[in-house]
Scaffold this active site. Structure first.
Site, PDB file in Angstrom:
ATOM      1  N   ASP A  61       0.812  -1.223   0.000  1.00 30.58           N
ATOM      2  CA  ASP A  61       0.000   0.000   0.000  1.00 30.58           C
ATOM      3  C   ASP A  61       0.846   1.274   0.000  1.00 30.58           C
ATOM      4  OD1 ASP A  61      -2.076  -1.840   0.292  1.00 30.58           O
ATOM      5  OD2 ASP A  61      -2.204  -1.567   2.446  1.00 30.58           O
ATOM      6  N   GLU A 237     -11.431   1.532  -3.991  1.00 31.97           N
ATOM      7  CA  GLU A 237     -10.789   1.924  -2.729  1.00 31.97           C
ATOM      8  C   GLU A 237      -9.480   2.647  -3.020  1.00 31.97           C
ATOM      9  OE1 GLU A 237     -10.283  -1.774  -0.681  1.00 31.97           O
ATOM     10  OE2 GLU A 237      -8.901  -2.591  -2.163  1.00 31.97           O
TER      11      GLU A 237
END
Length: 565
Positions: A61, A237
């Protein structure tokens, strides 16, 4: 001081002294790690090339920002302590770790969290209008939820946590050139409107920079479902908002962080939309290629963009390198690709082709990885005598500060063992580094003689509290044994035992060739004897163990040993 408080402190100190004198000393030293991936041996770098991933192993991430010529990058850390590793570079090629954003218990409350809980999807942003860096993220399993911290200098400490008043996950800040600020994030669709499993929305809020809080009643849904709601896209997302040439661009992950993962892009004349998706979405994915392909990279997505030192845009994103049995033991890693933004929308260069191990460096940059203090990549080695007063930033703990159980001596690291063990959702007395290669060897010297059957010291390969291997020394009927235990879905099985005489320190080793792991020991540090033959690394893989982490290699001690001989 209150007398009762003083008495309690005296009693506590006496108990701790009693424990420390009744426990064995365990000192770890001379840690050696060597990567052995064939892809790096078969793809030596040319002068203008670099390897990608730029951060190998469990660094998922990624988010990136810049101030002037300085680049700063952060990653998810879940229940690792300290949390949110932060890296610095001048050129996107050569990186140094500055430390961690969340380095205090007051900021990171993960003491009872599962490994894949804790810190999700941090986003780092620099606001030039108040010369401040912000890190915004979601802290799961603590009651905190969405939060931010800030600093004037990422090389120094960050503020205490500011809890944010909205639900959902994956928040990211955007600072417009008129000085206004916004937050975008993933959320559930309004109650009663969910159309299918995985249906999510992207929201935007106005943000008050004085109060460090979203402005009530300014929230608006700017993406419903994804690029095309009629196709039932899942898990829109990790949104990031950018501005270029007067237009606003919203980039998001879509498809879930697995083999359907992708990156998509939208454009608008306003930060609040309406946003129109690019006709050529996705702009990055590996989902269209054969499963059984050589040197496979997969799961590409969860990206962030930045302008590089050559005035060319680049994107960081996560990807995985499965082993020969398609296991994902190294976890989600940080990749880099150049981005072509010569048209209306940005596109990752070669991001819709099978990803390669090497990419071209930004022009004018010299590759110094592994030199002059820069982090290495490729088939690097990491050797640490473990006697420096300040441990390398790569050494981390689980759910609590390592300072609570680690003492650095001239002979190595002494671990003052907790009663918890690796199967507990609690702080454990283990010092971890990441497995950063599909194939590797790691070894450590251990000076330890157990005094009771409740003591164990050794190494662990740890995917989570429910999936791990433990290879260590225990005592039974006043005799010493090496044990190898496998824990799968929380159920443990003793795979091998070997009686040993501890007249001197012992060397413990773990090595992997893809999915095949071996544990061994040596009395001279040269000739290693295998214990338990070859075992499968399946339980160290995300696709078996679940969650979002990668494998950690731990130097581990406990006085809560539950291995049954």
């Amino acid at each position: 001081m209150n007398l009762n408080v003083m008495n309690k402190k005296i009693i506590f100190s006496a108990v701790m002294l009693s424990l420390s004198t009744s426990m064995s000393a365990q000192v770890f030293s001379n840690f050696k790690y060597q990567g052995k991936d064939k892809i790096y041996d078969e793809n030596p770098l040319k002068e203008d090339e670099m390897y990608s991933p730029i951060l190998q192993g469990f660094y998922p991430d990624p988010s990136i920002t810049k101030k002037g010529n300085d680049y700063y990058l952060v990653n998810s850390s879940f229940s690792v302590f300290p949390g949110v590793p932060i890296f610095h570079s001048k050129d996107l090629v050569n990186w140094k770790q500055l430390g961690h954003v969340l380095d205090r218990p007051s900021q990171l409350k993960v003491g009872t969290a599962g490994f894949s809980e804790g810190i999700y999807a941090p986003a780092i942003r620099y606001n030039p209008y108040n010369d401040t860096f912000y890190m915004i993220t979601t802290q799961i399993a603590s009651g905190i939820g969405n939060m931010l911290v800030k600093t004037k200098d990422p090389r120094q400490s960050w503020s205490e946590v500011q809890k944010l008043n909205f639900d959902g996950i994956d928040p990211s800040l955007f600072f417009d050139d008129d000085g206004k600020a916004y937050v975008v994030h993933n959320d559930a669709p309004p109650v009663g409107t969910e159309q299918y499993s995985g249906h999510r929305v992207i929201k935007i809020w106005e943000f008050d920079l004085e109060k460090d809080q979203v402005i009530p009643n300014t929230d608006k849904i700017i993406v419903n479902g994804g690029v095309d709601l009629s196709q039932k896209p899942i898990w829109i997302e990790a949104p990031h908002l950018y501005k270029k040439d007067g237009k606003y661009f919203l980039m998001c992950a879509e498809g879930g962080t697995g083999d359907w993962h992708s990156e998509v892009i939208f454009m608008s004349d306003s930060p609040k939309g309406p946003f129109v998706p690019a006709s050529n979405n996705p702009i990055l994915t590996q989902r269209y290629f054969p499963k059984h392909r050589d040197n496979k990279v997969d799961w590409a997505g969860h990206a962030d963009l930045v302008e590089g030192p050559d005035n060319h845009h680049y994107g960081v994103f996560l990807g995985v390198r499965p082993n020969s049995k398609w296991r994902v033991n190294t976890g989600r890693e940080t990749y880099l690709l150049p981005v072509d933004w010569s048209g209306d929308f940005p596109v990752f260069e070669n991001g819709l082709l099978p990803l390669k191990a090497k990419i071209k460096m930004p022009k004018g940059v010299k590759n110094q990885t592994g030199q002059n203090g820069f982090l290495p990549n490729g088939n690097f080695s990491f050797n640490d005598k473990l006697n420096n007063e300040k441990l390398d930033f790569r050494w981390v703990a689980m759910r609590g500060p390592k300072e609570e159980f680690v003492s650095v001596t001239k002979n190595g690291v002494k671990i003052n063992a907790f009663q918890t063990n690796v199967k507990d959702k609690a702080p454990i007395s283990a010092l971890f580094v990441r497995q950063q290669h599909v194939s590797f060897e790691a070894e450590v010297r251990l000076d330890f003689k157990p005094k009771s059957e409740k003591e164990l010291s050794g190494i662990t390969c740890y995917q989570s509290e429910n999936f791990n291997y433990v290879f260590g020394i225990v005592q039974k009927n006043k005799e010493n044994f090496l044990v190898l235990e496998r824990t799968e879905k929380g159920q443990s099985k003793l795979l091998a035992t070997e009686k040993i005489k501890l007249t001197q320190p012992i060397f413990l080793q773990v090595k992997a060739d893809g999915d095949d792991y071996q544990f061994g020991y040596s009395l001279d540090g040269k000739d290693f004897r295998n214990v338990g033959n070859i075992v499968s690394g399946d339980i160290l893989s995300t696709d078996v163990a679940g969650g979002f982490s990668g494998t950690l290699i731990g130097l581990y001690s406990t006085v809560g040993n539950d291995v049954k001989l």
